[in-house]
Motif scaffolding. Structure first.
Motif, mmCIF file in Angstrom:
data_model
loop_
_atom_site.group_PDB
_atom_site.id
_atom_site.type_symbol
_atom_site.label_atom_id
_atom_site.label_comp_id
_atom_site.label_asym_id
_atom_site.label_seq_id
_atom_site.Cartn_x
_atom_site.Cartn_y
_atom_site.Cartn_z
ATOM 1 N N GLU A 25 0.785 -1.289 0.046
ATOM 2 C CA GLU A 25 -0.001 -0.075 0.042
ATOM 3 C C GLU A 25 0.710 1.399 0.022
ATOM 4 O OE1 GLU A 25 -2.576 -0.992 3.434
ATOM 5 O OE2 GLU A 25 -3.630 -2.245 2.275
ATOM 6 N N ALA A 26 1.851 1.230 0.731
ATOM 7 C CA ALA A 26 2.896 2.445 0.839
ATOM 8 C C ALA A 26 3.566 2.470 -0.545
ATOM 9 C CB ALA A 26 3.764 2.311 1.765
ATOM 10 N N GLN A 27 3.878 1.689 -1.279
ATOM 11 C CA GLN A 27 4.578 1.722 -2.711
ATOM 12 C C GLN A 27 3.421 2.003 -3.725
ATOM 13 O OE1 GLN A 27 6.181 -2.394 -3.017
ATOM 14 N NE2 GLN A 27 8.058 -1.725 -1.833
ATOM 15 N N ASN A 28 1.992 1.862 -3.406
ATOM 16 C CA ASN A 28 1.176 1.965 -4.549
ATOM 17 C C ASN A 28 0.085 2.696 -3.959
ATOM 18 O OD1 ASN A 28 2.092 0.091 -6.790
ATOM 19 N ND2 ASN A 28 1.989 -1.038 -4.888
ATOM 20 N N PRO A 29 0.195 4.101 -3.514
ATOM 21 C CA PRO A 29 -0.643 4.747 -2.621
ATOM 22 C C PRO A 29 -2.065 5.104 -3.753
ATOM 23 C CG PRO A 29 0.887 6.377 -3.724
ATOM 24 C CD PRO A 29 1.401 4.858 -3.909
ATOM 25 N N TRP A 30 -2.087 4.845 -5.036
ATOM 26 C CA TRP A 30 -3.522 4.816 -5.548
ATOM 27 C C TRP A 30 -4.286 3.506 -5.168
ATOM 28 C CZ3 TRP A 30 -4.167 0.326 -8.110
ATOM 29 C CH2 TRP A 30 -2.995 -0.731 -8.384
ATOM 30 N N LEU A 31 -3.846 2.650 -4.818
ATOM 31 C CA LEU A 31 -4.578 1.347 -4.423
ATOM 32 C C LEU A 31 -5.539 1.715 -3.246
ATOM 33 C CD1 LEU A 31 -4.773 -1.732 -4.855
ATOM 34 C CD2 LEU A 31 -2.963 -2.320 -3.411
ATOM 35 N N VAL A 32 -6.750 1.036 -3.585
ATOM 36 C CA VAL A 32 -7.860 1.023 -2.752
ATOM 37 C C VAL A 32 -7.913 -0.150 -2.016
ATOM 38 C CG1 VAL A 32 -10.230 1.721 -2.366
ATOM 39 C CG2 VAL A 32 -9.235 2.968 -3.996
ATOM 40 N N THR A 33 -7.736 -0.065 -0.551
ATOM 41 C CA THR A 33 -7.833 -1.448 0.084
ATOM 42 C C THR A 33 -8.930 -1.230 1.104
ATOM 43 O OG1 THR A 33 -6.256 -1.123 1.432
ATOM 44 C CG2 THR A 33 -5.697 -2.272 -0.563
ATOM 45 N N GLU A 34 -9.692 -2.361 1.424
ATOM 46 C CA GLU A 34 -10.590 -2.207 2.425
ATOM 47 C C GLU A 34 -10.222 -3.515 3.456
ATOM 48 O OE1 GLU A 34 -14.453 -2.119 0.946
ATOM 49 O OE2 GLU A 34 -14.139 -0.126 0.288
ATOM 50 N N TYR A 35 -10.217 -3.460 4.663
ATOM 51 C CA TYR A 35 -9.992 -4.411 5.507
ATOM 52 C C TYR A 35 -11.319 -4.963 6.335
ATOM 53 C CZ TYR A 35 -8.624 -7.502 9.336
ATOM 54 O OH TYR A 35 -8.496 -8.677 10.377
ATOM 55 N N TYR A 36 -11.661 -6.204 6.276
ATOM 56 C CA TYR A 36 -12.738 -6.531 7.092
ATOM 57 C C TYR A 36 -12.490 -7.820 7.930
ATOM 58 C CZ TYR A 36 -15.630 -4.191 3.757
ATOM 59 O OH TYR A 36 -16.155 -3.085 2.551
ATOM 60 N N GLU A 37 -12.931 -7.624 9.447
ATOM 61 C CA GLU A 37 -12.688 -8.640 10.241
ATOM 62 C C GLU A 37 -13.715 -9.475 10.092
ATOM 63 O OE1 GLU A 37 -10.833 -10.288 13.714
ATOM 64 O OE2 GLU A 37 -10.157 -8.306 12.562
ATOM 65 N N PHE A 38 -13.290 -10.816 9.718
ATOM 66 C CA PHE A 38 -14.179 -11.696 9.762
ATOM 67 C C PHE A 38 -15.480 -12.326 10.537
ATOM 68 C CE2 PHE A 38 -15.458 -16.486 9.657
ATOM 69 C CZ PHE A 38 -15.948 -16.930 8.424
ATOM 70 N N ASP A 39 -14.936 -12.073 12.045
ATOM 71 C CA ASP A 39 -16.151 -12.507 12.914
ATOM 72 C C ASP A 39 -17.259 -11.288 12.906
ATOM 73 O OD1 ASP A 39 -14.950 -14.688 13.582
ATOM 74 O OD2 ASP A 39 -13.608 -13.777 14.832
ATOM 75 N N ASP A 40 -16.799 -10.171 12.497
ATOM 76 C CA ASP A 40 -17.711 -8.903 12.432
ATOM 77 C C ASP A 40 -18.507 -8.432 11.500
ATOM 78 O OD1 ASP A 40 -16.702 -8.756 15.173
ATOM 79 O OD2 ASP A 40 -15.253 -7.325 14.676
ATOM 80 N N ASN A 41 -18.063 -9.264 10.248
ATOM 81 C CA ASN A 41 -18.682 -8.790 9.067
ATOM 82 C C ASN A 41 -19.163 -9.940 8.256
ATOM 83 O OD1 ASN A 41 -18.092 -5.893 8.661
ATOM 84 N ND2 ASN A 41 -15.966 -6.710 9.332
ATOM 85 N N LYS A 42 -20.123 -10.793 8.821
ATOM 86 C CA LYS A 42 -20.694 -12.011 8.247
ATOM 87 C C LYS A 42 -21.213 -11.801 6.819
ATOM 88 C CE LYS A 42 -19.508 -14.796 11.486
ATOM 89 N NZ LYS A 42 -18.460 -15.752 11.264
ATOM 90 N N ASP A 43 -21.979 -10.518 6.727
ATOM 91 C CA ASP A 43 -22.526 -10.186 5.314
ATOM 92 C C ASP A 43 -21.367 -10.259 4.359
ATOM 93 O OD1 ASP A 43 -21.155 -8.062 6.799
ATOM 94 O OD2 ASP A 43 -22.336 -6.562 5.508
ATOM 95 N N ILE A 44 -20.274 -9.744 4.513
ATOM 96 C CA ILE A 44 -18.991 -9.913 3.408
ATOM 97 C C ILE A 44 -18.579 -11.004 3.316
ATOM 98 C CG2 ILE A 44 -16.617 -9.142 3.038
ATOM 99 C CD1 ILE A 44 -18.520 -6.686 2.721
ATOM 100 N N ALA A 45 -18.753 -12.060 4.375
ATOM 101 C CA ALA A 45 -18.107 -13.335 4.294
ATOM 102 C C ALA A 45 -19.468 -14.098 3.401
ATOM 103 C CB ALA A 45 -18.183 -14.143 5.580
ATOM 104 N N ILE A 46 -20.453 -13.952 3.719
ATOM 105 C CA ILE A 46 -21.581 -14.689 2.676
ATOM 106 C C ILE A 46 -21.720 -14.146 1.378
ATOM 107 C CG2 ILE A 46 -23.971 -14.721 2.414
ATOM 108 C CD1 ILE A 46 -24.270 -14.821 5.657
ATOM 109 N N LYS A 47 -21.615 -12.843 1.273
ATOM 110 C CA LYS A 47 -21.352 -12.391 -0.189
ATOM 111 C C LYS A 47 -20.305 -12.753 -1.065
ATOM 112 C CE LYS A 47 -21.383 -7.939 -2.624
ATOM 113 N NZ LYS A 47 -21.267 -6.435 -2.421
#
Length: 90
Positions: A25-47
């Motif tokens: 991420e530091a080498q590629n500041p244009w890169l968009v990343t999103e972090y999701y905690e598995f246990d707190d984001n079951k909707d993302i896990a299902i999707k």
């Protein structure tokens, strides 16, 4: 392009991958990343079909949020960087 990073605080491989992503991420500041905690984001896990808790999972999405590729587990920095650069304009 965007990368979804799905992990958990209890996951040793996730902890190993954090500094790798921080460097990318530091080498590629244009890169968009999103972090999701598995246990707190079951909707993302299902999707994204992660019900079996195979983490960490890194999902690369194009501009329309369609999945381009994904990596699971500990991944070499060079392999992630290659995927980032190859899909930069998607």
């Amino acid at each position: 392009m965007k990368v979804l990073k799905i992990g958990a605080i209890w996951c040793p491989e996730c902890l190993v991958m954090r500094p790798v992503w921080k460097k990318i991420e530091a080498q590629n500041p244009w890169l968009v990343t999103e972090y999701y905690e598995f246990d707190d984001n079951k909707d993302i896990a299902i999707k994204y079909n992660l019900e079996k808790a195979v983490i960490p999972t890194f999902i690369f999405l194009d501009k329309d949020n369609n999945e381009i590729t994904r990596f699971v587990g500990e991944v070499e920095e060079k392999d992630l960087l290659k995927a980032v650069l190859e899909n930069k304009d998607k």
